[in-house]
Design a protein around this motif. Structure first.
Motif, mmCIF file in Angstrom:
data_model
loop_
_atom_site.group_PDB
_atom_site.id
_atom_site.type_symbol
_atom_site.label_atom_id
_atom_site.label_comp_id
_atom_site.label_asym_id
_atom_site.label_seq_id
_atom_site.Cartn_x
_atom_site.Cartn_y
_atom_site.Cartn_z
ATOM 1 N N LYS A 124 41.696 91.957 75.976
ATOM 2 C CA LYS A 124 40.390 92.286 76.552
ATOM 3 C C LYS A 124 39.281 92.397 75.508
ATOM 4 C CE LYS A 124 41.759 94.665 80.837
ATOM 5 N NZ LYS A 124 41.745 95.952 81.567
ATOM 6 N N LYS A 125 39.659 92.601 74.237
ATOM 7 C CA LYS A 125 38.653 92.756 73.185
ATOM 8 C C LYS A 125 37.957 91.442 72.862
ATOM 9 C CE LYS A 125 40.830 96.652 70.752
ATOM 10 N NZ LYS A 125 41.540 97.062 69.500
ATOM 11 N N GLU A 126 38.618 90.348 73.147
ATOM 12 C CA GLU A 126 38.094 89.032 72.796
ATOM 13 C C GLU A 126 37.841 88.218 74.065
ATOM 14 O OE1 GLU A 126 37.600 87.756 69.698
ATOM 15 O OE2 GLU A 126 38.379 89.449 68.534
ATOM 16 N N THR A 127 37.207 87.087 73.876
ATOM 17 C CA THR A 127 37.039 86.143 74.986
ATOM 18 C C THR A 127 37.940 84.954 74.707
ATOM 19 O OG1 THR A 127 34.740 86.849 75.232
ATOM 20 C CG2 THR A 127 35.374 84.818 76.347
ATOM 21 N N PHE A 128 39.213 85.120 75.075
ATOM 22 C CA PHE A 128 40.175 84.038 74.853
ATOM 23 C C PHE A 128 40.118 83.062 76.018
ATOM 24 C CE2 PHE A 128 42.321 87.601 72.513
ATOM 25 C CZ PHE A 128 42.199 87.047 71.235
ATOM 26 N N ASP A 129 40.190 81.770 75.699
ATOM 27 C CA ASP A 129 40.182 80.780 76.781
ATOM 28 C C ASP A 129 41.554 80.159 77.013
ATOM 29 O OD1 ASP A 129 40.149 79.395 74.398
ATOM 30 O OD2 ASP A 129 38.375 78.198 74.858
ATOM 31 N N ILE A 130 42.500 80.372 76.072
ATOM 32 C CA ILE A 130 43.871 79.891 76.250
ATOM 33 C C ILE A 130 44.808 80.864 75.535
ATOM 34 C CG2 ILE A 130 45.526 78.010 75.792
ATOM 35 C CD1 ILE A 130 43.271 76.039 75.939
ATOM 36 N N TYR A 131 46.004 81.041 76.115
ATOM 37 C CA TYR A 131 47.022 81.912 75.522
ATOM 38 C C TYR A 131 48.229 81.083 75.107
ATOM 39 C CZ TYR A 131 44.430 85.936 77.283
ATOM 40 O OH TYR A 131 43.455 86.878 77.512
ATOM 41 N N VAL A 132 48.834 81.487 73.989
ATOM 42 C CA VAL A 132 50.060 80.851 73.509
ATOM 43 C C VAL A 132 51.074 81.954 73.227
ATOM 44 C CG1 VAL A 132 51.137 79.524 71.651
ATOM 45 C CG2 VAL A 132 48.878 78.858 72.506
ATOM 46 N N ALA A 133 52.266 81.836 73.786
ATOM 47 C CA ALA A 133 53.343 82.799 73.552
ATOM 48 C C ALA A 133 54.465 82.109 72.804
ATOM 49 C CB ALA A 133 53.857 83.348 74.882
ATOM 50 N N VAL A 134 54.843 82.663 71.648
ATOM 51 C CA VAL A 134 55.927 82.097 70.850
ATOM 52 C C VAL A 134 56.998 83.165 70.703
ATOM 53 C CG1 VAL A 134 56.572 80.922 68.727
ATOM 54 C CG2 VAL A 134 54.216 80.752 69.575
#
Length: 464
Positions: A124-134
Motif C-alpha cells: 500500500k505504500k507504493e503504487t505498484f502496477d505488477i506483482y512478482v512472487a518468487v
C-alpha cells in the motif's frame, strides 16, 4: 399480423415460465439472482493461471514485464530465498530489461494474518502496477493477499477471508497482474485463486478463495527445484499427493450445495468434476513414478522436473474441485504447533510444514471416506502400486490406507501426530480448529461428526 402477435405472446409466456439458470436463460443478467428449483449445483467452472514451463524460462520474466508496460514492480520473496539462485535469476532478468522494482523479502514461511498484513502495508505504500512472487506457496499466497488488499485499500482484512472466520465477500474489483515463479514442487499456488494463512487468534489456518486472486502467469522453471533440501522436497511432494487424492475423491460438483444464486457466488472449490479428475489422476500417476526419486536424489533433474509439473497438474485439479478432510484437519495441526522444528527449513519458529501436516492424517481419512466412492479409492491405491485384483469394494479404504502408510514409511515420514508433538489431550483443540474449515471439509464425500474427527485424529497419532 395476428400471427406475429401470437408468437410474441407465446415467447413471453415461455420466458416467464422458463428456468432462470444462466445455462438456459438469456435474461439472467437482468436479475440479481435466480432459483431453478435445485438445492445442489448443476454446473462447474474451470479456472487456472496461464502456465509457462521450461528449464531456464525464468530469464523471460523481464521481457514479460516490459511487454506488459510495467513501471513499478513489487517483487516478493522470503529472506532465505532472497540469497538463492531463483531470485538472482529473476532480478538479473529485470535489470537486463530495465524494469523498475522494489523487493519485499520478509515473507513468513507458513504465513499468518500478521505477516499478511505486513506485506499488505508494504504494497500500500507504493503504487505498484505488477506483482512478482518468487518462492513456495507461502510467498505466492502472501503476494496474492498484498495485491488484493492494495487494490481494495478500504476493505477490512476479514472482508474477503473465508466464512465462518471471515465475511467471504465476493471480490468484484480488478487486481493488478501477478506473475508467480514457484520454487517448490507442492502447493500449486501458481495455478489457483487461493491464499492460505494461520489465523493466530484461533490457532488454525484459513484463507481467501476467489478466482480473482489467481496469478496471471505461472513461470514454472524446474531448475529452481534443484535447490530444495530432501525434507522440503518430501513435504512439498506430500502436498501434491494429497491435492490429487482429495480432489479426485471429493464430493461431486452436482451434489454440492447450495446452488449459487449468481455465478459470482460459485466457490473456487466446486467438487470433483470430469475435467479436474483428468488433472488429479495424472498428477497422482506422476507422484507414484517420480516422487521417491525426487526426494532421494536432488540431482535427478527428470524426477524433480516431473514433480514440478505434477504440482501444476494437481493445482489445476484441486484448484477447481477442492480438497477435503486431510487439508481441513491439517490447518489446526499446523496452527497449534508447540515445539516441533522441521528439518530442512531455515526458520526461527516451530513449524509443521504444510505438506507434512496434510499427509499425517491421510491413511485414516481415506479409510474413512472410501465407502462413498470405493472405485476411486481402489484406483488410487492401484496407481500408488497396490495389487487390487482380489480386493473387495468394501476393503478399498483399508487397502489405500495401507498403501499410503508404506509410501510414507519409505519416505521416512514421522510416525504420526505424536512425532510432531501432539498427544491425545490435544485432540479436542485439533477438532475445534477443524470445525471452521467447512469450505473444504464439506467437500468430503462422507459426512462426518465431531466424534468422527476425534476418531480420525486419534487414529493418526501413530502411523506404523
Amino acid at each position: 399480423m395476428a400471427g406475429r402477435d401470437r408468437i410474441v405472446h407465446l415467447l413471453r409466456q415461455l420466458e416467464k415460465a422458463a428456468c432462470r439458470c444462466p445455462a438456459h436463460s438469456h435474461t439472467f443478467h437482468q436479475a440479481s439472482g435466480h432459483d431453478c428449483g435445485r438445492k445442489t449445483d448443476y454446473a462447474f467452472e474451470m479456472a487456472s493461471s496461464n502456465i509457462r514451463y521450461g528449464e531456464g524460462v525464468t530469464r523471460e520474466i523481464g521481457m514479460d514485464l516490459q511487454n506488459m508496460g510495467a513501471r513499478n514492480v513489487c517483487l516478493m520473496t522470503d529472506n532465505n530465498l532472497s540469497r538463492l539462485s531463483p531470485v538472482e535469476a529473476v532480478l538479473e532478468s529485470l535489470v537486463q530489461n530495465g524494469v523498475n522494482y522494489k523487493v519485499y523479502d520478509n515473507v513468513r514461511v507458513e504465513p499468518t494474518d500478521s505477516s499478511f498484513k505486513e506485506a499488505i502495508a508494504f504494497a500500500k505504500k507504493e503504487t505498484f502496477d505488477i506483482y512478482v512472487a518468487v518462492g513456495g506457496g507461502s510467498v505466492i499466497d502472501t503476494c496474492k493477499a498484498a495485491n488484493l488488499y492494495a487494490c481494495h485499500p478500504d476493505a477490512d482484512f476479514l472482508d474477503f477471508v473465508n466464512a465462518p472466520i471471515g465475511k467471504a465477500k465476493p471480490i468484484t474489483g480488478v487486481l493488478k497482474p501477478l506473475i508467480a515463479v514457484p520454487t517448490t514442487a507442492g502447493t500449486g499456488s501458481e495455478t489457483t485463486g487461493v491464499a492460505i494463512f494461520d489465523f493466530e487468534k484461533l490457532k488454525a489456518k484459513t484463507g481467501i478463495a476467489s478466482r480473482a486472486i489467481k496469478p496471471t502467469l505461472g513461470i514454472v522453471d524446474p531448475l529452481h527445484t534443484l535447490h530444495m533440501p530432501e525434507r522440503v522436497a518430501a513435504n512439498s511432494g506430500f502436498d501434491v499427493l494429497c491435492h490429487a487424492l482429495e480432489s479426485y475423491t471429493a464430493l461431486p460438483y452436482n451434489m454440492r450445495s447450495p446452488c449459487p444464486p449468481n455465478p459470482i457466488n460459485r466457490p473456487a472449490y466446486q467438487g470433483s468434476n470430469p475435467i479436474s479428475d483428468v488433472w488429479s489422476r495424472h498428477a497422482l500417476n506422476v507422484v507414484a513414478k517420480y516422487m521417491k526419486r525426487a526426494v532421494n536424489d536432488a540431482e535427478d533433474v527428470k524426477a524433480r522436473s516431473s514433480m514440478h509439473l505434477a504440482s501444476v497438474f494437481a493445482g489445476i485439479g484441486f484448484g477447481n474441485a477442492g480438497v477435503h478432510l486431510c487439508h481441513g484437519m491439517s490447518y489446526p495441526i499446523a496452527g497449534n504447533v508447540k515445539t516441533y522444528m522441521a528439518k530442512g527449513y531455515n526458520v526461527d519458529h516451530p513449524v509443521v510444514p504444510h505438506g507434512l501436516s496434510v499427509v499425517l492424517t491421510s491413511p485414516a481419512v481415506f479409510a474413512f471416506t472410501a465407502s462413498m466412492c470405493p472405485e476411486r479409492h481402489l484406483e488410487a491405491a492401484e496407481i500408488l502400486g497396490a495389487d487390487v485384483s482380489n480386493t473387495k469394494r468394501e476393503d478399498a479404504g483399508l487397502l489405500l490406507a495401507d498403501t499410503l502408510r508404506q509410501f510414507l514409511y519409505d519416505l521416512k515420514v514421522e510416525d504420526g501426530l505424536s512425532a510432531v508433538g501432539y498427544t491425545k489431550d490435544d485432540i479436542p483443540d485439533l477438532v475445534r480448529g477443524t470445525i471452521p474449515q467447512e469450505r473444504v471439509t464439506k467437500l468430503s464425500p462422507r459426512e462426518h461428526t465431531e466424534e468422527d474427527l476425534t476418531n480420525l485424529f486419534e487414529a493418526s497419532l501413530k502411523l506404523y
